[in-house]
Write a protein that holds these residues in place. Sequence first.
Motif, PDB file in Angstrom:
ATOM      1  N   ASP A 240      41.516  33.179  29.297  1.00 46.09           N
ATOM      2  CA  ASP A 240      40.773  34.166  30.072  1.00 46.09           C
ATOM      3  C   ASP A 240      41.296  34.261  31.502  1.00 46.09           C
ATOM      4  OD1 ASP A 240      39.343  34.112  27.776  1.00 46.09           O
ATOM      5  OD2 ASP A 240      37.383  33.799  28.709  1.00 46.09           O
ATOM      6  N   ARG A 241      41.481  33.099  32.118  1.00 48.46           N
ATOM      7  CA  ARG A 241      41.846  33.078  33.527  1.00 48.46           C
ATOM      8  C   ARG A 241      43.209  33.728  33.770  1.00 48.46           C
ATOM      9  NH1 ARG A 241      40.964  30.409  38.402  1.00 48.46           N
ATOM     10  NH2 ARG A 241      42.865  29.565  39.319  1.00 48.46           N
ATOM     11  N   GLU A 242      44.166  33.384  32.884  1.00 51.68           N
ATOM     12  CA  GLU A 242      45.511  33.963  33.026  1.00 51.68           C
ATOM     13  C   GLU A 242      45.471  35.483  32.891  1.00 51.68           C
ATOM     14  OE1 GLU A 242      47.059  31.279  29.864  1.00 51.68           O
ATOM     15  OE2 GLU A 242      48.992  31.742  30.812  1.00 51.68           O
ATOM     16  N   ILE A 243      44.691  35.948  31.935  1.00 56.26           N
ATOM     17  CA  ILE A 243      44.667  37.396  31.692  1.00 56.26           C
ATOM     18  C   ILE A 243      43.995  38.106  32.859  1.00 56.26           C
ATOM     19  CG2 ILE A 243      43.936  39.233  30.134  1.00 56.26           C
ATOM     20  CD1 ILE A 243      43.901  37.124  27.876  1.00 56.26           C
ATOM     21  N   ALA A 244      42.887  37.541  33.330  1.00 57.35           N
ATOM     22  CA  ALA A 244      42.196  38.166  34.464  1.00 57.35           C
ATOM     23  C   ALA A 244      43.125  38.223  35.673  1.00 57.35           C
ATOM     24  CB  ALA A 244      40.920  37.400  34.792  1.00 57.35           C
ATOM     25  N   ARG A 245      43.863  37.150  35.886  1.00 54.96           N
ATOM     26  CA  ARG A 245      44.781  37.118  37.034  1.00 54.96           C
ATOM     27  C   ARG A 245      45.893  38.147  36.905  1.00 54.96           C
ATOM     28  NH1 ARG A 245      45.882  31.288  39.629  1.00 54.96           N
ATOM     29  NH2 ARG A 245      47.315  32.625  40.744  1.00 54.96           N
ATOM     30  N   ALA A 246      46.333  38.398  35.661  1.00 58.91           N
ATOM     31  CA  ALA A 246      47.387  39.398  35.465  1.00 58.91           C
ATOM     32  C   ALA A 246      46.931  40.767  35.968  1.00 58.91           C
ATOM     33  CB  ALA A 246      47.777  39.480  33.988  1.00 58.91           C
ATOM     34  N   PHE A 247      45.659  41.054  35.773  1.00 55.21           N
ATOM     35  CA  PHE A 247      45.138  42.354  36.219  1.00 55.21           C
ATOM     36  C   PHE A 247      44.824  42.368  37.718  1.00 55.21           C
ATOM     37  CE2 PHE A 247      44.331  42.856  31.667  1.00 55.21           C
ATOM     38  CZ  PHE A 247      44.796  44.158  31.480  1.00 55.21           C
ATOM     39  N   ARG A 248      44.550  41.198  38.275  1.00 55.47           N
ATOM     40  CA  ARG A 248      44.203  41.155  39.699  1.00 55.47           C
ATOM     41  C   ARG A 248      45.457  40.911  40.529  1.00 55.47           C
ATOM     42  NH1 ARG A 248      38.848  41.571  39.825  1.00 55.47           N
ATOM     43  NH2 ARG A 248      37.473  40.174  38.647  1.00 55.47           N
ATOM     44  N   SER A 249      46.264  41.948  40.657  1.00 56.09           N
ATOM     45  CA  SER A 249      47.423  41.795  41.546  1.00 56.09           C
ATOM     46  C   SER A 249      47.505  43.024  42.451  1.00 56.09           C
ATOM     47  CB  SER A 249      48.703  41.542  40.745  1.00 56.09           C
ATOM     48  OG  SER A 249      49.072  42.681  40.019  1.00 56.09           O
ATOM     49  N   PHE A 250      48.678  43.606  42.581  1.00 54.85           N
ATOM     50  CA  PHE A 250      48.891  44.680  43.570  1.00 54.85           C
ATOM     51  C   PHE A 250      47.926  45.844  43.383  1.00 54.85           C
ATOM     52  CE2 PHE A 250      52.855  42.869  41.890  1.00 54.85           C
ATOM     53  CZ  PHE A 250      53.119  42.004  42.921  1.00 54.85           C
ATOM     54  N   GLU A 255      40.389  50.937  39.560  1.00 53.52           N
ATOM     55  CA  GLU A 255      39.191  50.750  38.749  1.00 53.52           C
ATOM     56  C   GLU A 255      39.453  50.184  37.348  1.00 53.52           C
ATOM     57  OE1 GLU A 255      35.698  50.902  36.602  1.00 53.52           O
ATOM     58  OE2 GLU A 255      37.379  52.213  36.065  1.00 53.52           O
ATOM     59  N   PRO A 256      40.394  50.739  36.558  1.00 56.26           N
ATOM     60  CA  PRO A 256      40.554  50.199  35.196  1.00 56.26           C
ATOM     61  C   PRO A 256      41.005  48.734  35.174  1.00 56.26           C
ATOM     62  CG  PRO A 256      41.604  52.351  35.410  1.00 56.26           C
ATOM     63  CD  PRO A 256      41.266  51.898  36.796  1.00 56.26           C
ATOM     64  N   PHE A 257      41.875  48.356  36.124  1.00 57.85           N
ATOM     65  CA  PHE A 257      42.338  46.967  36.156  1.00 57.85           C
ATOM     66  C   PHE A 257      41.213  46.049  36.655  1.00 57.85           C
ATOM     67  CE2 PHE A 257      47.254  47.713  36.524  1.00 57.85           C
ATOM     68  CZ  PHE A 257      47.225  48.314  35.284  1.00 57.85           C
ATOM     69  N   ARG A 258      40.476  46.541  37.653  1.00 62.04           N
ATOM     70  CA  ARG A 258      39.357  45.757  38.181  1.00 62.04           C
ATOM     71  C   ARG A 258      38.302  45.542  37.090  1.00 62.04           C
ATOM     72  NH1 ARG A 258      35.313  48.736  42.017  1.00 62.04           N
ATOM     73  NH2 ARG A 258      37.194  49.944  42.352  1.00 62.04           N
ATOM     74  N   ALA A 259      38.009  46.614  36.355  1.00 57.91           N
ATOM     75  CA  ALA A 259      36.998  46.513  35.296  1.00 57.91           C
ATOM     76  C   ALA A 259      37.451  45.535  34.214  1.00 57.91           C
ATOM     77  CB  ALA A 259      36.728  47.893  34.694  1.00 57.91           C
ATOM     78  N   ALA A 260      38.763  45.558  33.889  1.00 62.06           N
ATOM     79  CA  ALA A 260      39.277  44.647  32.859  1.00 62.06           C
ATOM     80  C   ALA A 260      39.102  43.195  33.300  1.00 62.06           C
ATOM     81  CB  ALA A 260      40.754  44.953  32.582  1.00 62.06           C
ATOM     82  N   ALA A 261      39.487  42.917  34.549  1.00 63.10           N
ATOM     83  CA  ALA A 261      39.388  41.540  35.049  1.00 63.10           C
ATOM     84  C   ALA A 261      37.920  41.109  35.163  1.00 63.10           C
ATOM     85  CB  ALA A 261      40.089  41.430  36.400  1.00 63.10           C
ATOM     86  N   ASP A 262      37.074  42.007  35.664  1.00 61.97           N
ATOM     87  CA  ASP A 262      35.649  41.687  35.783  1.00 61.97           C
ATOM     88  C   ASP A 262      35.056  41.349  34.417  1.00 61.97           C
ATOM     89  OD1 ASP A 262      35.715  42.121  38.480  1.00 61.97           O
ATOM     90  OD2 ASP A 262      34.728  44.086  38.436  1.00 61.97           O
ATOM     91  N   GLU A 265      36.117  37.957  33.190  1.00 61.55           N
ATOM     92  CA  GLU A 265      35.452  36.876  33.927  1.00 61.55           C
ATOM     93  C   GLU A 265      33.969  36.783  33.584  1.00 61.55           C
ATOM     94  OE1 GLU A 265      36.608  37.511  37.969  1.00 61.55           O
ATOM     95  OE2 GLU A 265      38.604  36.685  37.625  1.00 61.55           O
ATOM     96  N   THR A 266      33.371  37.898  33.198  1.00 62.60           N
ATOM     97  CA  THR A 266      31.957  37.885  32.841  1.00 62.60           C
ATOM     98  C   THR A 266      31.735  37.515  31.377  1.00 62.60           C
ATOM     99  OG1 THR A 266      31.720  39.704  34.389  1.00 62.60           O
ATOM    100  CG2 THR A 266      29.829  39.239  32.988  1.00 62.60           C
ATOM    101  N   ASN A 267      32.539  38.147  30.499  1.00 61.53           N
ATOM    102  CA  ASN A 267      32.260  38.027  29.061  1.00 61.53           C
ATOM    103  C   ASN A 267      33.332  37.287  28.266  1.00 61.53           C
ATOM    104  OD1 ASN A 267      30.087  39.900  29.554  1.00 61.53           O
ATOM    105  ND2 ASN A 267      31.606  41.538  29.524  1.00 61.53           N
ATOM    106  N   GLY A 268      34.444  36.897  28.903  1.00 61.62           N
ATOM    107  CA  GLY A 268      35.563  36.382  28.129  1.00 61.62           C
ATOM    108  C   GLY A 268      36.332  37.531  27.516  1.00 61.62           C
ATOM    109  N   ILE A 269      37.395  37.204  26.774  1.00 61.68           N
ATOM    110  CA  ILE A 269      38.291  38.261  26.303  1.00 61.68           C
ATOM    111  C   ILE A 269      37.777  38.949  25.051  1.00 61.68           C
ATOM    112  CG2 ILE A 269      40.364  37.324  27.354  1.00 61.68           C
ATOM    113  CD1 ILE A 269      41.111  36.099  24.704  1.00 61.68           C
ATOM    114  N   GLY A 270      36.705  38.468  24.478  1.00 61.90           N
ATOM    115  CA  GLY A 270      36.183  39.135  23.281  1.00 61.90           C
ATOM    116  C   GLY A 270      37.047  38.845  22.077  1.00 61.90           C
TER     117      GLY A 270
END
Lengths: 271, 381
Positions: A240-250, A255-262, A265-270
Motif C-alpha cells: 500500500d505504502r509504495e503504491i500511494a507514494r508512487a502517486f504522491r510525487s510531482f 485530483e485523480p492521483f491525489r484521490a488514488a493515494a488517499d 491510505e484510507t482503504n488499502g489497495i482493495g
Amino acid sequence: MMTSTPQSTETTKPTLAVWKFASCDGCQLTLLDCEDHLLDVIGRIDIAYFPEASSAMVAGPYDVSLVEGSITTLSDAERIAEIRRQSKVLITIGACATAGGIQALRNGRDISEFVGIVYAHPEFISTLDTSTPIADHVEVDFELRGCPIDPGQLIETIAAHLAGRPARIPTTSVCVECKARANPCIMVAAGTPCLGPVTMGGCGALCPAYGRGCYGCFGPMEQPNTASLVRWFGQLGLGDREIARAFRSFNGWAEPFRAAADSIETNGIGS
Amino acid sequence: MTARAGTRTIDVDGLSELVDHLWALGYEVWGPRLDNGVIAPGVLRSVRDLPLGWTDEQEPGHYRTRSRDDGARFGYAVGPRSYKELLHPARQQVWTMTRDDAGELTVAMAEPEPVRRAFFGVRPCELAAIAKQDRVLTEGPHADPVYSANRADVLIVAVDCGDPAATCFCPSLATGPRSGPGHDLAVTELAGPDPSGRDSHYVVRVGSPRGQAVLDAVPSRPTQPNELAAADVVVTTASEAMTRSLDTDHIAELVYNHLTGPQWNEVAERCLACGNCTLVCPTCFCTNLVDVTDLTGHETTRWRVWDTCFSTEFSHLGPGPIRASTASRYRQWFSHKLAGWIDQFDESGCVGCGRCITWCPVGIDITAELAVMRAAEGAER
C-alpha cells in the motif's frame, strides 16, 4: 530596446512574458533549451519580460504570459492576480503551475512543523499552508503539463497561438508514445511498476525507454483508471505504502492521483 | 498425409545460406531477434541473429523470455511488435506545405521510398494479419500509398508454430499454427538434436515462383516421409497445446445482440483505456492526421500517426466524443474486431495471436470476454 513603453519596438509582434512562482526554474529553462527554435521564437515574438534570459523588462500588458510555479505565499497570490490582469493569454507551464508540484506534498500537513524543522529562523518565513496550482487562483487559458515541460510541446503551443489554431497536445496515455517508439512494455515484460497507463503522454515515453517505470511527470491522462492500475500493482507485489507514494510525487496534488493515494491510505489497495 | 510435391528439407547451413542469399538479392532481411527483453522483428544480418536458445512465457499481462536448451531457432510465439510497424508505420509524413514571401502555397507530397524487404520467420497469425491489412489498405477505391509502397516488394518466409504461448488461440480463427496462403516459402522447424543427435532441420514448402527461385539457390534435398510426418506432428502438437479459444459460431450476431448489458461496465472497471491492445494488434490500422506548423508561419507538415479508438479524441465530433465512456470505447474495439470487421471485409479482424491479452497491462482477455457473452446468451435461452 532602451524604452519601457510596451510594444514600442515592432508593433506587429506579440509580446511574451515569462513568470516564476514556487518552482525549480526547469520549465523556464526548457524555453532556453529550444535552441534550434529560439531564434524563430524571437523572430516572431517580443520577449518583453523574462528575467531568466534578459535584463530588459518591458511593462505590461502582454499578449502571452507563460507562468511557471505554484502559489505558496500570500504575496504570490496577489502577484498572479495582477499578472492575469496584464495578460491577454495566460498559459501555465509545468507540474508546479498546473498541479501544485512536489511542494504540494505539504498540503494537509502541519506547515509550522515543517518550517520549524527546515529553517534556522522560522520567524522569517511567511507562507501559506498549501501549494496550489495557478488555476486555483486565476483563470488559465491553457495548461502545459510536465516536470519539466517538453520543448516540442512548448514550441507547438507557441506556434499554435501564432497561427491562431488550437495547440495539439494529446491527452492519451504514455503507452501510446511507448508503443510508437517500439519500447517493450516494462510492466508486462519485466514486472516493473509503471504509471504510464494512467499518465498523460508528452515526454515521448522517456523513462520506459530506459527501463524505468513512468513517474507520472505529465500528470493524469484523460479519464485515468487509477483503481484498476492500483489493483494490478498489488498483484505485482507492491505494498500500500509504495503504491500511494508512487502517486504522491510531482503531480500528487492533481485530483485523480491525489484521490488514488488517499483511497489507498484510507482503504488499502482493495482486491 | 499426401505427398507434397516440391517440399524440400534444408539443414542449419541451408537456413543460413537462405538468409545470406536474400541479402545478396538486395533484400533487407527482417526476422525475430531477442531485443530488450522481448523477441521482436529486427534486422537479421545472418541466421546467427535468430534467438537460438530462447523461448517465451506469456500470460494475460505477463511476458518473459526464458532460455531453452535445444536447437530451436523458432521456439517461441509472437512478441509485442509485428511487421505492422514496417508496413504501416507509427509515424509517416504525408505532405509539406510552404508559403513563400508572396503568399504563394506549394504542396510537396511525401514520396514513399520503395524498399525491398524479406520478412524471415513470419508466424502464421502474422501472415494472416498482413493479408487482412492488405485487404483494408490496398483493396478498394482508396489504396493507401504508404502501405502499398512498403508492401510492394516484400518477400515472406513464414515459419509454422511449434511452441505457442498460453495466450495464443489461432486455431479458432483458422490462421495457424500451420502457415496459410500468402508466403513465398513456409518452413516447419524440426528442432534438434533428434534421438540420433542430428541438429535442427527445416521442411520447406514453396508458395510462389519467387520462393521457388530462392529455395533453388540453397542446398536442399527431397523431404523424407518421416520428416513430413514429423512436421505434421509439430503443428498438430502446437494446435493441441493451445488452451485458449474463441468460439466464432455466429459471432457477429452474438456480439450485436449484446451491445448493452452489465458486461461492458464490468470490463471498464478494469480497462485502463491506455490503447495498448490496439497498438499491439497486428490488424488495427486506425490513424490520425496531425498538422505541425513551424514558428515562422511559412511551413506546415502533415503527419499520419497511429491512433487508438480508446482515446476520447478518436470519436470527437462537433459536441464532443460520441464514445465518452471507457465502456463504450472497449465495446467499440471488441465489436469492430469480432463483428463489424466481418460486415466490412467478410472476415474477422482477429487472427488469434493473443497480443492484446499478453500486452494489456491489466490482463484483459478478449477470449474470456467473449465467453462471458456466450454464457449470457446461454442464460437468456
